[in-house]
Design a protein around this motif. Sequence first.
Motif, PDB file in Angstrom:
ATOM      1  N   LEU A  32       1.277  -0.907   0.415  1.00 32.49           N
ATOM      2  CA  LEU A  32       0.067  -0.159  -0.397  1.00 32.49           C
ATOM      3  C   LEU A  32       0.941   1.585  -0.200  1.00 32.49           C
ATOM      4  CD1 LEU A  32      -2.581  -1.307   2.377  1.00 32.49           C
ATOM      5  CD2 LEU A  32      -3.340  -0.615  -0.385  1.00 32.49           C
ATOM      6  N   PRO A  33      -0.114   2.390  -0.779  1.00 27.90           N
ATOM      7  CA  PRO A  33       1.083   3.812  -0.354  1.00 27.90           C
ATOM      8  C   PRO A  33       1.129   3.968   0.830  1.00 27.90           C
ATOM      9  CG  PRO A  33      -1.060   4.272  -2.058  1.00 27.90           C
ATOM     10  CD  PRO A  33      -0.471   2.277  -1.677  1.00 27.90           C
ATOM     11  N   ASP A  34       1.972   4.663   1.237  1.00 28.77           N
ATOM     12  CA  ASP A  34       1.601   5.554   2.834  1.00 28.77           C
ATOM     13  C   ASP A  34       2.355   7.107   2.384  1.00 28.77           C
ATOM     14  OD1 ASP A  34       1.632   5.615   5.175  1.00 28.77           O
ATOM     15  OD2 ASP A  34       3.724   5.044   5.916  1.00 28.77           O
ATOM     16  N   PRO A  35       1.106   7.818   2.793  1.00 26.46           N
ATOM     17  CA  PRO A  35       0.284   7.508   3.543  1.00 26.46           C
ATOM     18  C   PRO A  35      -0.405   6.977   1.962  1.00 26.46           C
ATOM     19  CG  PRO A  35       0.230   9.669   2.338  1.00 26.46           C
ATOM     20  CD  PRO A  35       1.851   9.307   2.079  1.00 26.46           C
ATOM     21  N   LEU A  36      -2.228   7.088   2.351  1.00 27.34           N
ATOM     22  CA  LEU A  36      -3.135   6.338   1.644  1.00 27.34           C
ATOM     23  C   LEU A  36      -3.838   7.710   0.676  1.00 27.34           C
ATOM     24  CD1 LEU A  36      -5.158   3.869   3.270  1.00 27.34           C
ATOM     25  CD2 LEU A  36      -3.630   3.453   1.352  1.00 27.34           C
ATOM     26  N   PRO A  37      -4.001   7.845  -0.479  1.00 29.35           N
ATOM     27  CA  PRO A  37      -4.891   8.800  -1.575  1.00 29.35           C
ATOM     28  C   PRO A  37      -5.508   9.280  -1.066  1.00 29.35           C
ATOM     29  CG  PRO A  37      -4.672   6.652  -2.071  1.00 29.35           C
ATOM     30  CD  PRO A  37      -4.117   6.300  -2.070  1.00 29.35           C
ATOM     31  N   THR A  38      -5.650  10.486  -1.230  1.00 29.13           N
ATOM     32  CA  THR A  38      -7.423  11.020  -0.977  1.00 29.13           C
ATOM     33  C   THR A  38      -8.579  10.619  -1.841  1.00 29.13           C
ATOM     34  OG1 THR A  38      -6.826  12.984  -2.053  1.00 29.13           O
ATOM     35  CG2 THR A  38      -6.522  12.674   0.729  1.00 29.13           C
ATOM     36  N   ARG A  39      -7.845  10.606  -3.366  1.00 29.33           N
ATOM     37  CA  ARG A  39      -8.725   9.433  -4.793  1.00 29.33           C
ATOM     38  C   ARG A  39      -7.734   8.456  -5.132  1.00 29.33           C
ATOM     39  NH1 ARG A  39      -8.649  14.622  -8.397  1.00 29.33           N
ATOM     40  NH2 ARG A  39     -10.127  12.995  -9.850  1.00 29.33           N
ATOM     41  N   PHE A  40      -8.754   7.894  -6.046  1.00 32.04           N
ATOM     42  CA  PHE A  40      -8.179   6.797  -6.706  1.00 32.04           C
ATOM     43  C   PHE A  40      -7.572   7.288  -7.874  1.00 32.04           C
ATOM     44  CE2 PHE A  40     -11.553   4.853  -4.762  1.00 32.04           C
ATOM     45  CZ  PHE A  40     -10.695   3.768  -3.958  1.00 32.04           C
ATOM     46  N   PRO A  41      -6.191   6.738  -7.962  1.00 31.60           N
ATOM     47  CA  PRO A  41      -5.869   7.303  -9.488  1.00 31.60           C
ATOM     48  C   PRO A  41      -6.436   6.789 -10.965  1.00 31.60           C
ATOM     49  CG  PRO A  41      -4.483   5.609  -8.210  1.00 31.60           C
ATOM     50  CD  PRO A  41      -5.397   5.721  -7.223  1.00 31.60           C
ATOM     51  N   LEU A  42      -5.580   6.981 -11.674  1.00 30.27           N
ATOM     52  CA  LEU A  42      -6.767   6.600 -12.923  1.00 30.27           C
ATOM     53  C   LEU A  42      -6.521   5.338 -13.775  1.00 30.27           C
ATOM     54  CD1 LEU A  42      -8.228   7.605 -15.059  1.00 30.27           C
ATOM     55  CD2 LEU A  42      -6.037   7.318 -16.812  1.00 30.27           C
ATOM     56  N   SER A  43      -5.088   4.692 -12.554  1.00 26.89           N
ATOM     57  CA  SER A  43      -4.960   3.262 -13.045  1.00 26.89           C
ATOM     58  C   SER A  43      -6.075   2.386 -12.921  1.00 26.89           C
ATOM     59  CB  SER A  43      -3.928   2.754 -12.734  1.00 26.89           C
ATOM     60  OG  SER A  43      -3.513   3.437 -11.442  1.00 26.89           O
ATOM     61  N   ALA A  44      -6.299   3.171 -10.990  1.00 26.86           N
ATOM     62  CA  ALA A  44      -7.108   2.452  -9.952  1.00 26.86           C
ATOM     63  C   ALA A  44      -8.404   2.053 -10.837  1.00 26.86           C
ATOM     64  CB  ALA A  44      -7.204   2.917  -8.447  1.00 26.86           C
ATOM     65  N   GLU A  45      -9.385   3.249 -11.525  1.00 20.68           N
ATOM     66  CA  GLU A  45     -10.237   3.392 -11.445  1.00 20.68           C
ATOM     67  C   GLU A  45     -10.142   2.702 -12.986  1.00 20.68           C
ATOM     68  OE1 GLU A  45     -12.613   5.396 -10.356  1.00 20.68           O
ATOM     69  OE2 GLU A  45     -11.625   7.163  -9.682  1.00 20.68           O
ATOM     70  N   LEU A  46      -9.208   2.229 -13.631  1.00 18.62           N
ATOM     71  CA  LEU A  46      -9.800   0.878 -14.658  1.00 18.62           C
ATOM     72  C   LEU A  46      -9.667  -0.397 -13.919  1.00 18.62           C
ATOM     73  CD1 LEU A  46      -6.972   2.625 -16.956  1.00 18.62           C
ATOM     74  CD2 LEU A  46      -9.538   2.678 -17.496  1.00 18.62           C
ATOM     75  N   LEU A  47      -9.082  -0.351 -12.759  1.00 17.24           N
ATOM     76  CA  LEU A  47      -9.000  -1.225 -12.240  1.00 17.24           C
ATOM     77  C   LEU A  47     -10.474  -1.587 -11.594  1.00 17.24           C
ATOM     78  CD1 LEU A  47      -8.242  -4.378 -11.221  1.00 17.24           C
ATOM     79  CD2 LEU A  47      -6.900  -2.798  -9.144  1.00 17.24           C
ATOM     80  N   LEU A  48     -11.388  -1.207 -11.408  1.00 19.52           N
ATOM     81  CA  LEU A  48     -12.384  -0.847 -11.074  1.00 19.52           C
ATOM     82  C   LEU A  48     -13.366  -0.861 -11.710  1.00 19.52           C
ATOM     83  CD1 LEU A  48     -12.506   2.667  -8.048  1.00 19.52           C
ATOM     84  CD2 LEU A  48     -13.029  -0.180  -7.035  1.00 19.52           C
ATOM     85  N   ALA A  49     -13.265  -0.512 -13.477  1.00 22.87           N
ATOM     86  CA  ALA A  49     -14.094  -0.669 -13.724  1.00 22.87           C
ATOM     87  C   ALA A  49     -14.306  -2.434 -14.673  1.00 22.87           C
ATOM     88  CB  ALA A  49     -13.617  -0.092 -15.458  1.00 22.87           C
ATOM     89  N   ARG A  50     -13.094  -2.950 -13.931  1.00 21.12           N
ATOM     90  CA  ARG A  50     -12.981  -4.400 -14.662  1.00 21.12           C
ATOM     91  C   ARG A  50     -13.539  -5.478 -13.441  1.00 21.12           C
ATOM     92  NH1 ARG A  50      -7.555  -6.232 -15.748  1.00 21.12           N
ATOM     93  NH2 ARG A  50      -7.946  -8.161 -16.232  1.00 21.12           N
ATOM     94  N   MET A  51     -13.444  -4.861 -11.829  1.00 23.23           N
ATOM     95  CA  MET A  51     -14.514  -5.180 -11.314  1.00 23.23           C
ATOM     96  C   MET A  51     -15.926  -5.299 -11.489  1.00 23.23           C
ATOM     97  SD  MET A  51     -11.324  -4.276  -8.146  1.00 23.23           S
ATOM     98  CE  MET A  51     -11.915  -5.406  -6.854  1.00 23.23           C
ATOM     99  N   GLU A  52     -15.861  -4.149 -11.667  1.00 23.81           N
ATOM    100  CA  GLU A  52     -17.912  -3.787 -11.697  1.00 23.81           C
ATOM    101  C   GLU A  52     -18.479  -4.881 -12.266  1.00 23.81           C
ATOM    102  OE1 GLU A  52     -17.754   0.921 -10.826  1.00 23.81           O
ATOM    103  OE2 GLU A  52     -17.504  -0.016 -12.359  1.00 23.81           O
ATOM    104  N   ASP A  53     -17.036  -4.850 -14.081  1.00 23.53           N
ATOM    105  CA  ASP A  53     -17.818  -6.073 -14.917  1.00 23.53           C
ATOM    106  C   ASP A  53     -17.770  -7.526 -14.129  1.00 23.53           C
ATOM    107  OD1 ASP A  53     -17.772  -3.966 -16.511  1.00 23.53           O
ATOM    108  OD2 ASP A  53     -16.025  -4.304 -18.119  1.00 23.53           O
ATOM    109  N   ALA A  54     -17.000  -7.481 -13.274  1.00 15.82           N
ATOM    110  CA  ALA A  54     -16.503  -9.217 -13.106  1.00 15.82           C
ATOM    111  C   ALA A  54     -17.821  -9.560 -12.148  1.00 15.82           C
ATOM    112  CB  ALA A  54     -16.188  -9.268 -12.229  1.00 15.82           C
ATOM    113  N   ILE A  55     -18.712  -8.306 -11.097  1.00 16.49           N
ATOM    114  CA  ILE A  55     -19.576  -8.469 -10.402  1.00 16.49           C
ATOM    115  C   ILE A  55     -20.334  -8.733 -10.990  1.00 16.49           C
ATOM    116  CG2 ILE A  55     -20.908  -6.951  -7.928  1.00 16.49           C
ATOM    117  CD1 ILE A  55     -17.997  -6.451  -7.475  1.00 16.49           C
TER     118      ILE A  55
END
Length: 291
Positions: free
Chosen positions: A111-134
Amino acid sequence: MASPTKPRHCAELLGIGPSIAEMVRPLTQLGEKLARTLPSGLGRVSGAEAPVVRIGIPAEGTLDALIAEETGLTAHSLMGLGPKRLPLLASFEAAPVLRLLDRTFGGRGLLPDPLPTRFPLSAELLLARMEDAIAAALSAGMGGDDVHRVMPLRRDTVLAQLAPFGAGEPLLRIVLEVDEAGAEPWSLALAFPLGTLASALVAPRRKRRAVTRTARPGPDTEPFASLPIEVTAVLVDMTLPFSRLSALRPGDVLPVTVARAVPLRVDGRTIAAGTVGEVEDRVAVQIQNAF
């Protein structure tokens, strides 16, 4: 003279749906289906071995209660069920998403230290793939037809701004625990308003159940789409007498001619033919005919 009897109507005529308590069992059964179907989708997202998914016990709540419990960076995904886009909610905490993102890029899941206050673009793309799987797992678990197809609609890190459904509307929430090899276990939560649950999991009454015929899967759909197939390009096909073959020694030279039409074979069967060329300093075959 007898007094008139007050009419009584059944719940079906009054349009009264099932209660929250009546939906606990159907949601638990849906969770059990997700525990079987979701691991393959999550495995494709992470590029690793399919994880083990376990379900928790459905808990009653409201949107106001979820907002009050919200702590730290969390991605909330509003999804729609069927043509009417009946709402349901999937929530992902930042820590497991960022760990998975680090592993996706070859890291150890730090994990990055400290945690970001918003998701980076790469995380947003990963979230989209997780949403599709669910969404795909939910669609399959609810019936797999157009009426029960689930689609991601929008995402926000502030649940109050997303406003997925009424603040006081009764809902059931279920937590899925995900256990991946070599990684810390993590969880995601699904929240269903009562109306969505009733439409998705309760068979309509007073109607004959329609028979749904699902189309046979093709080569471009799962489970066949990701199946590895060995394809052989035959550059040279020559015949030698056994006497010449048995006399071969290191250093001998065999003159060969590459055919203009190079066959591509799968399990000994020619499926296409093409010409030999070069792409970025690599030998390539351009398909001319496919059979």
